[in-house]
Every structure is written in structure tokens, then in C-alpha cells.
Scaffold this motif. Sequence first.
Motif, short mmCIF file in Angstrom:
data_model
loop_
_atom_site.label_atom_id
_atom_site.label_comp_id
_atom_site.label_asym_id
_atom_site.label_seq_id
_atom_site.Cartn_x
_atom_site.Cartn_y
_atom_site.Cartn_z
N MET A 174 0.84 -1.35 0.11
CA MET A 174 0.06 0.00 -0.07
C MET A 174 0.71 1.14 0.04
O MET A 174 0.51 1.95 -0.83
CB MET A 174 -0.90 -0.04 1.03
N ILE A 175 2.01 1.21 0.86
CA ILE A 175 2.89 2.38 0.67
C ILE A 175 3.59 2.40 -0.61
O ILE A 175 3.78 3.75 -1.25
CB ILE A 175 3.81 2.32 1.99
N ALA A 176 4.08 1.38 -1.24
CA ALA A 176 4.72 1.51 -2.33
C ALA A 176 3.71 1.84 -3.44
O ALA A 176 3.94 2.64 -4.55
CB ALA A 176 5.17 0.03 -2.76
N GLY A 177 2.32 1.54 -3.43
CA GLY A 177 1.40 1.88 -4.46
C GLY A 177 0.93 3.43 -4.31
O GLY A 177 0.90 4.15 -5.25
N ALA A 178 1.17 3.93 -3.07
CA ALA A 178 0.77 5.42 -2.97
C ALA A 178 1.81 6.25 -3.51
O ALA A 178 1.65 7.06 -4.17
CB ALA A 178 0.63 5.65 -1.42
N GLY A 179 3.17 5.55 -3.22
CA GLY A 179 4.45 6.29 -3.90
C GLY A 179 4.21 6.35 -5.53
O GLY A 179 4.63 7.28 -6.06
#
Length: 77
Positions: free
Chosen positions: A53-58
Motif C-alpha cells: 500500500m505504501i509502495a502503491g501510494a508512492g
Amino acid sequence: MAGGPDPGDYWVCVSIGWAISSYLLSGVLVWGGIGYLLDWLIGTPHVFLAIGMIAGAGLGTYLVYVRYGKEDEGKKP
């Protein structure tokens, strides 16, 4: 964007807003889903879900920057 949209056209600005929101949401959902599948396969307690989720947001933010945030090379002095 070549030439860019007319800033006075309300509906063009609304569609750009929806597109940006879609890029950000789909990045979190897709990469979060991949992380969830990895957690399910490996048996970890939602570690890869959070990372995804953090990678997708970035990555979604980066995609919005590339698509809408960069200036055209021809416009630079």
C-alpha cells in the motif's frame, strides 16, 4: 500534455481531478492487493500488505507527477 487543456473549461478540470484520484486509488489497491496475496502465500500477518500500500501510494504519486506535473520541454526558456 501537448498544448494543455483550456483552464477555463470546467469539465476538463473535473475530468483531470477524477483521473488523478483514480491513479492514486488504483495504485494503493493494486499494490496492496499484490501485498495481500504475498502475505496469504507466505503466511505473514499483513506485512507485505502495508508495504504494497505504501509502495502503491508512492508509485501513484509518481505517475501523477509524470503525467500532469512535469513542464513541457518546449516551454522552458
